[in-house]
Write an enzyme that holds these catalytic residues in place. Structure first.
Site, PDB file in Angstrom:
ATOM      1  N   PRO A 105      -8.691  -1.738  -8.826  1.00  0.00           N
ATOM      2  CA  PRO A 105      -8.958  -2.630  -7.689  1.00  0.00           C
ATOM      3  C   PRO A 105      -8.373  -2.068  -6.386  1.00  0.00           C
ATOM      4  CG  PRO A 105      -7.971  -3.831  -9.540  1.00  0.00           C
ATOM      5  CD  PRO A 105      -7.949  -2.388  -9.907  1.00  0.00           C
TER       6      PRO A 105
ATOM      7  N   GLY B 174      -2.510  -3.453  -5.098  1.00  0.00           N
ATOM      8  CA  GLY B 174      -1.183  -3.073  -5.589  1.00  0.00           C
ATOM      9  C   GLY B 174      -1.228  -2.250  -6.863  1.00  0.00           C
TER      10      GLY B 174
ATOM     11  N   GLY C  37      -2.355   0.988  -6.870  1.00  0.00           N
ATOM     12  CA  GLY C  37      -2.273   2.410  -6.554  1.00  0.00           C
ATOM     13  C   GLY C  37      -3.610   3.113  -6.430  1.00  0.00           C
ATOM     14  N   SER C  38      -4.658   2.375  -6.036  1.00  0.00           N
ATOM     15  CA  SER C  38      -5.983   3.005  -6.009  1.00  0.00           C
ATOM     16  C   SER C  38      -6.013   4.223  -5.078  1.00  0.00           C
ATOM     17  CB  SER C  38      -7.057   1.999  -5.615  1.00  0.00           C
ATOM     18  OG  SER C  38      -6.803   1.470  -4.339  1.00  0.00           O
TER      19      SER C  38
ATOM     20  N   ALA D 281      -3.559   6.273  -4.094  1.00  0.00           N
ATOM     21  CA  ALA D 281      -2.816   7.416  -4.633  1.00  0.00           C
ATOM     22  C   ALA D 281      -3.552   8.027  -5.820  1.00  0.00           C
ATOM     23  CB  ALA D 281      -1.417   6.982  -5.055  1.00  0.00           C
ATOM     24  N   ALA D 282      -4.200   7.185  -6.637  1.00  0.00           N
ATOM     25  CA  ALA D 282      -4.918   7.710  -7.804  1.00  0.00           C
ATOM     26  C   ALA D 282      -6.114   8.555  -7.357  1.00  0.00           C
ATOM     27  CB  ALA D 282      -5.374   6.569  -8.706  1.00  0.00           C
TER      28      ALA D 282
ATOM     29  N   ASP E 145       4.315   5.258  -5.741  1.00  0.00           N
ATOM     30  CA  ASP E 145       2.935   5.279  -6.250  1.00  0.00           C
ATOM     31  C   ASP E 145       2.508   6.689  -6.653  1.00  0.00           C
ATOM     32  OD1 ASP E 145       2.858   2.624  -5.551  1.00  0.00           O
ATOM     33  OD2 ASP E 145       0.849   2.733  -4.676  1.00  0.00           O
TER      34      ASP E 145
HETATM   35  O1  PMV Z   1       1.876  -1.478  -5.276  1.00  0.00           O
HETATM   36  P1  PMV Z   1       1.522  -1.283  -3.847  1.00  0.00           P
HETATM   37  O2  PMV Z   1       0.641  -0.117  -3.593  1.00  0.00           O
HETATM   38  O3  PMV Z   1       1.079  -2.540  -3.165  1.00  0.00           O
HETATM   39  O4  PMV Z   1       2.884  -0.774  -3.200  1.00  0.00           O
HETATM   40  C1  PMV Z   1       3.787  -1.597  -2.677  1.00  0.00           C
HETATM   41  C2  PMV Z   1       5.151  -1.177  -3.035  1.00  0.00           C
HETATM   42  C3  PMV Z   1       6.099  -1.368  -1.877  1.00  0.00           C
HETATM   43  O5  PMV Z   1       7.408  -1.259  -2.431  1.00  0.00           O
HETATM   44  C4  PMV Z   1       5.940  -2.744  -1.266  1.00  0.00           C
HETATM   45  C5  PMV Z   1       5.881  -0.308  -0.827  1.00  0.00           C
HETATM   46  C6  PMV Z   1       6.292   1.088  -1.249  1.00  0.00           C
HETATM   47  O6  PMV Z   1       5.885   2.025  -0.551  1.00  0.00           O
HETATM   48  O7  PMV Z   1       7.048   1.254  -2.206  1.00  0.00           O
END
Ligand code: PMV
Length: 315
Positions: free
Chosen positions: A101, A105, A107-108, A110-111, A152
């Site tokens: 998705p 959150g 990691g799309s 970065a993946a 990530d």
């Molecule tokens: O899981 P995500 O991609 O929404 O990353 C958020 C994680 C945070 O700690 C809020 C930000 C970070 O860069 O670590």
């Protein structure tokens, strides 16, 4: 010429989001059921140097030359080319597909970067090593997010549970007893950069209070690491609830996340919390295998747009 491809998994943060941006540790695990895939096809009959980028899932078809250099996709390709000391990029197409998705959150971004870096470098016979892949994916995360912690790109590159502290070498966690999680997606897209920006604003306004919250999160992460390494799964649930309460105090929860967390706990989860930046995106619930379906259907019942059952283990 054959097509080359590489995939990279999604991820979730188990403990420590937000505080990790401020130097506290965090724990993240890969989610192998969802993946981004990059496929490279060389096109020797095409215009020399023409690189076509296609992401059919989001209706994108463009060329590298038409993208600004700081576009995340263009940046991945250009950074890969420069890490390989390429003087010119051969004509090719890069196709990206993903069932991770977006802005949830998981990691799309970065993946997608990791998959492109691996496929592109392998296709040219100069595979980048894990450290290079993770570092380059981090540089692209900076374009997406501004001030990413680096968690990530690390967990997605290594595809193993990791204990992460900004600026330190990542540690791979040994999971003594595998445990199951249900991930519930609120369906609310929540760009990480804006939530991280709001937390920064609050931290600037109320530094001491936020430092205390971050310290409390850091202590939870330390306990969670022990619990994972010693196999005391039940105590992880309590730690998740405590971490969620602190995230709520950071003001990064939302009515949708609260509904899902509550529903999971009422349906018998051992603990639950939001995961990632918050305000939307995903939550996670720690479950025993026998009640995983009850928890997943309780989440769907209160509005989760999808649920994923995943197991955390040493891979
Ligand atoms: O899981 P995500 O991609 O929404 O990353 C958020 C994680 C945070 O700690 C809020 C930000 C970070 O860069 O670590």
């Amino acid at each position: 010429m054959p097509a080359y491809f590489a995939t990279a998994p999604g991820k979730i943060i188990l403990f420590g989001e937000h505080a990790v941006v401020y130097g506290r540790p965090a724990i993240a695990v890969p989610v192998l059921q969802v993946r981004a895939k990059a496929t490279i096809n060389f096109e020797p009959k095409s215009t020399p140097g023409k690189v076509t980028l296609r992401a059919p899932d989001i209706g994108l078809e463009t060329t590298l030359a038409d993208l600004p250099e700081d576009d995340p996709l263009a940046a991945v390709v250009l950074k890969a080319a420069s890490a390989m000391n390429l003087t010119h990029i051969p004509a090719c197409s890069i196709q990206i597909t993903s069932n991770i998705p977006i802005a949830g959150g998981m990691g799309s971004g970065a993946a997608v970067s990791v998959a492109i870096l691996r496929a592109f470098s392998a296709s040219l016979g100069r595979p980048l090593n894990d450290e290079q892949v993770s570092n380059l994916a981090y540089e692209v995360e900076v374009i997406h997010h501004g001030t990413p912690s680096g968690i990530d790109n690390s967990v997605i590159t290594y595809a193993k549970p990791v204990y992460f502290e900004k600026g330190k070498k990542i540690e791979i966690l040994q999971v003594k007893r595998p445990f199951a999680l249900v991930i519930g997606d609120t369906g609310v897209q929540s760009p990480t950069a804006s939530v991280v920006g709001e937390v920064r604003h609050s931290w600037e306004q109320a530094g001491e209070q936020f430092e205390r919250l971050f310290d409390a999160v850091g202590a939870i992460v330390a306990s969670a690491r022990k619990a994972i390494e010693q196999g005391s799964v039940d105590s992880l649930g309590t730690l998740m609830n405590e971490n969620h309460a602190l995230l709520r105090q950071m003001n990064v929860s939302s009515p949708e996340l609260e509904r899902l967390v509550e529903a999971a706990c009422s349906a018998g989860a051992l603990g639950a919390k939001l995961s990632g930046a918050g305000r939307g995106g995903n939550m996670i619930a720690l479950v025993r295998q026998e009640n995983s379906e009850a928890v997943a259907s309780a989440l769907t019942g209160v509005g989760a747009v999808r649920t994923i059952l995943t197991e955390v283990r040493s891979t």
